[in-house]
Structures are given as C-alpha cells and as structure tokens.
Design a protein around this motif. Structure first.
Motif, PDB file in Angstrom:
ATOM      1  N   ILE A  90       0.833  -1.205   0.000  1.00  0.00           N
ATOM      2  CA  ILE A  90       0.000   0.000   0.000  1.00  0.00           C
ATOM      3  C   ILE A  90       0.869   1.257   0.000  1.00  0.00           C
ATOM      4  O   ILE A  90       0.575   2.226  -0.693  1.00  0.00           O
ATOM      5  N   THR A  91       1.950   1.257   0.764  1.00  0.00           N
ATOM      6  CA  THR A  91       2.740   2.471   0.956  1.00  0.00           C
ATOM      7  C   THR A  91       3.812   2.710  -0.104  1.00  0.00           C
ATOM      8  O   THR A  91       4.192   3.850  -0.336  1.00  0.00           O
ATOM      9  N   ASP A  92       4.284   1.670  -0.752  1.00  0.00           N
ATOM     10  CA  ASP A  92       5.298   1.817  -1.793  1.00  0.00           C
ATOM     11  C   ASP A  92       4.597   2.015  -3.132  1.00  0.00           C
ATOM     12  O   ASP A  92       3.776   1.186  -3.537  1.00  0.00           O
ATOM     13  N   GLY A  93       4.911   3.091  -3.817  1.00  0.00           N
ATOM     14  CA  GLY A  93       4.218   3.446  -5.056  1.00  0.00           C
ATOM     15  C   GLY A  93       4.274   2.379  -6.135  1.00  0.00           C
ATOM     16  O   GLY A  93       3.259   2.048  -6.744  1.00  0.00           O
ATOM     17  N   GLN A  94       5.453   1.809  -6.392  1.00  0.00           N
ATOM     18  CA  GLN A  94       5.563   0.801  -7.447  1.00  0.00           C
ATOM     19  C   GLN A  94       4.850  -0.482  -7.055  1.00  0.00           C
ATOM     20  O   GLN A  94       4.207  -1.121  -7.884  1.00  0.00           O
ATOM     21  N   ARG A  95       4.952  -0.856  -5.801  1.00  0.00           N
ATOM     22  CA  ARG A  95       4.254  -2.060  -5.338  1.00  0.00           C
ATOM     23  C   ARG A  95       2.740  -1.847  -5.442  1.00  0.00           C
ATOM     24  O   ARG A  95       2.002  -2.756  -5.810  1.00  0.00           O
ATOM     25  N   PHE A  96       2.289  -0.629  -5.135  1.00  0.00           N
ATOM     26  CA  PHE A  96       0.857  -0.347  -5.237  1.00  0.00           C
ATOM     27  C   PHE A  96       0.401  -0.422  -6.693  1.00  0.00           C
ATOM     28  O   PHE A  96      -0.680  -0.925  -6.987  1.00  0.00           O
ATOM     29  N   PHE A  97       1.221   0.061  -7.615  1.00  0.00           N
ATOM     30  CA  PHE A  97       0.860  -0.031  -9.035  1.00  0.00           C
ATOM     31  C   PHE A  97       0.738  -1.487  -9.468  1.00  0.00           C
ATOM     32  O   PHE A  97      -0.139  -1.834 -10.257  1.00  0.00           O
ATOM     33  N   ARG A 119      -4.962   2.871   0.615  1.00  0.00           N
ATOM     34  CA  ARG A 119      -3.981   3.743  -0.048  1.00  0.00           C
ATOM     35  C   ARG A 119      -4.340   5.205   0.198  1.00  0.00           C
ATOM     36  O   ARG A 119      -3.471   6.038   0.471  1.00  0.00           O
ATOM     37  N   GLN A 120      -5.622   5.512   0.133  1.00  0.00           N
ATOM     38  CA  GLN A 120      -6.082   6.873   0.362  1.00  0.00           C
ATOM     39  C   GLN A 120      -5.715   7.335   1.776  1.00  0.00           C
ATOM     40  O   GLN A 120      -5.231   8.459   1.964  1.00  0.00           O
ATOM     41  N   ALA A 121      -5.923   6.493   2.761  1.00  0.00           N
ATOM     42  CA  ALA A 121      -5.586   6.838   4.151  1.00  0.00           C
ATOM     43  C   ALA A 121      -4.079   7.083   4.276  1.00  0.00           C
ATOM     44  O   ALA A 121      -3.650   8.030   4.959  1.00  0.00           O
ATOM     45  N   PHE A 122      -3.288   6.247   3.624  1.00  0.00           N
ATOM     46  CA  PHE A 122      -1.844   6.442   3.652  1.00  0.00           C
ATOM     47  C   PHE A 122      -1.468   7.799   3.050  1.00  0.00           C
ATOM     48  O   PHE A 122      -0.660   8.546   3.620  1.00  0.00           O
ATOM     49  N   LEU A 123      -2.035   8.132   1.900  1.00  0.00           N
ATOM     50  CA  LEU A 123      -1.692   9.395   1.238  1.00  0.00           C
ATOM     51  C   LEU A 123      -2.174  10.614   2.015  1.00  0.00           C
ATOM     52  O   LEU A 123      -1.608  11.697   1.869  1.00  0.00           O
ATOM     53  N   ASN A 124      -3.199  10.447   2.811  1.00  0.00           N
ATOM     54  CA  ASN A 124      -3.725  11.568   3.600  1.00  0.00           C
ATOM     55  C   ASN A 124      -2.952  11.801   4.892  1.00  0.00           C
ATOM     56  O   ASN A 124      -3.219  12.769   5.594  1.00  0.00           O
ATOM     57  N   THR A 125      -1.989  10.948   5.183  1.00  0.00           N
ATOM     58  CA  THR A 125      -1.139  11.134   6.357  1.00  0.00           C
ATOM     59  C   THR A 125       0.012  12.055   5.974  1.00  0.00           C
ATOM     60  O   THR A 125       0.724  11.766   5.013  1.00  0.00           O
ATOM     61  N   LYS A 135       8.804  17.254  12.136  1.00  0.00           N
ATOM     62  CA  LYS A 135       7.705  17.674  11.260  1.00  0.00           C
ATOM     63  C   LYS A 135       8.140  17.570   9.802  1.00  0.00           C
ATOM     64  O   LYS A 135       9.286  17.877   9.468  1.00  0.00           O
ATOM     65  N   PRO A 136       7.195  17.178   8.917  1.00  0.00           N
ATOM     66  CA  PRO A 136       7.546  17.084   7.491  1.00  0.00           C
ATOM     67  C   PRO A 136       7.939  18.446   6.920  1.00  0.00           C
ATOM     68  O   PRO A 136       7.316  19.466   7.214  1.00  0.00           O
ATOM     69  N   VAL A 137       8.984  18.451   6.115  1.00  0.00           N
ATOM     70  CA  VAL A 137       9.430  19.667   5.428  1.00  0.00           C
ATOM     71  C   VAL A 137       8.634  19.800   4.138  1.00  0.00           C
ATOM     72  O   VAL A 137       8.508  18.846   3.368  1.00  0.00           O
ATOM     73  N   THR A 138       8.074  20.966   3.876  1.00  0.00           N
ATOM     74  CA  THR A 138       7.331  21.217   2.636  1.00  0.00           C
ATOM     75  C   THR A 138       8.301  21.713   1.556  1.00  0.00           C
ATOM     76  O   THR A 138       9.436  22.106   1.849  1.00  0.00           O
ATOM     77  N   ALA A 139       7.823  21.743   0.327  1.00  0.00           N
ATOM     78  CA  ALA A 139       8.647  22.220  -0.789  1.00  0.00           C
ATOM     79  C   ALA A 139       9.094  23.661  -0.543  1.00  0.00           C
ATOM     80  O   ALA A 139      10.227  24.030  -0.844  1.00  0.00           O
TER      81      ALA A 139
END
Length: 174
Positions: A90-97, A119-125, A135-139
């Motif tokens: 679910i969390t690894d993009g290529q594995r999810f594809f 997958r949606q829940a993972f992406l919303n974290t 804390k996550p660094v933004t662009a």
C-alpha cells in the motif's frame, strides 16, 4: 511483488517463462528489472506450493518449452493477496501499481474499494522525504532547488492520485 505479478499474469492466461518475464518487465522493469536469478526461483517456489503448474509443449522452432498456468489454489492465493495486501504493498508506489494491475480480479467492488481506501488513508497522512524537528518539510521550506523539486513533484503526483482514488472509490460504491 514478483510473486503477485506471476500469479496475476498467469490468472489472465498460461504463459511460458520468457513471455511472463516480458510482461513483468513491462509492468515495472524500468524501475525494478527482473533477472532470471529472481524469476525462476520464484516460479519454482510457486510450483512447490501448488499455486502454479507447468507442462511441457513443443516449441514452434526451438526446443520444447514449459508453459506455466495458475492452479485453483493459485487463484485463491492471488485473491487473498489482493484482498489483504501487506502494508508495504500500500505504501510503496511501485508495489501499489503492481497491486492495481491485478485488482480487477477481485470481483466485489466493496473489496476493491477497501484496498483503495487503505492507499487513500496512507496518502492523507502528512509525510515528506525530509523532516525538521519531527515535522515534514514542505517544498517551500526545502533548503535547495533540488529538494524543492522532489517535494513539488511528489506533491503533484500525490494530489492527482488522491483525486483518482476519490473518483474510483465513489464509482465502486455506486
């Protein structure tokens, strides 16, 4: 993911090893090439587990070749893997594809939607490639042009994927 790819492609039709390898490489080969040293031991494990069977057929212009096909046990195992994917799937993009490539084999839209919701829940974290003070660094906060690029590309990809997931889940739940 290699075993899921093998089971998934064999669910569609029996194949010989070279055809199977070509399809797997088409799915993810540019990112994770498939070597014979990985593919054939995986096939052997699946045969020993009675998930795949092989038979020999005459070659068209060469030596006889082994044709691989999915057993009933293999069909059941494939569905179980699709129904309850590992967290890394679910969390690894290529594995999810790879998972998405075969998710249609789950017949119940509710089961398909459940996988997409994970997958949606993972992406919303909130997440990032980089963290500062936990804390996550933004662009916008990234210290250089290249990390800014990484974070902007990841955000754009994530935004489109979240949009698609919302649409797909909605369609499956109707």
């Amino acid at each position: 993911m290699l075993e899921l790819s093998i089971l998934g492609f064999l669910r569609e039709e029996p194949l010989h090893g070279y055809e199977l390898k070509s399809r797997i490489q088409g799915l993810s080969g540019h990112i994770r090439p498939v070597s014979d040293g990985a593919l054939y031991p995986a096939i052997t494990r699946l045969v020993k587990a009675d998930l795949v069977e092989q038979r020999t057929e005459p070659g068209k212009s060469a030596a006889p070749r082994r044709i691989l096909s999915l057993t009933e046990t293999g069909r059941y195992d494939l569905l179980a893997r699709l129904r309850e994917p590992k967290d890394a799937d679910i969390t690894d993009g290529q594995r999810f594809f790879t998972l998405l490539a075969f998710l249609r084999h789950l017949r119940a839209p509710s089961e398909q939607a459940a996988v997409l919701r994970r997958r949606q829940a993972f992406l919303n974290t909130p997440a990032s490639f980089f963290y500062r003070d936990g804390k996550p660094v933004t662009a916008e906060e990234a210290p250089d042009l290249f990390r800014q690029g990484m974070l902007r590309i990841a955000r754009a990809t994530s935004t489109e994927e979240k949009k698609w997931l919302t649409e797909a889940i909605s369609a499956l739940e109707q």
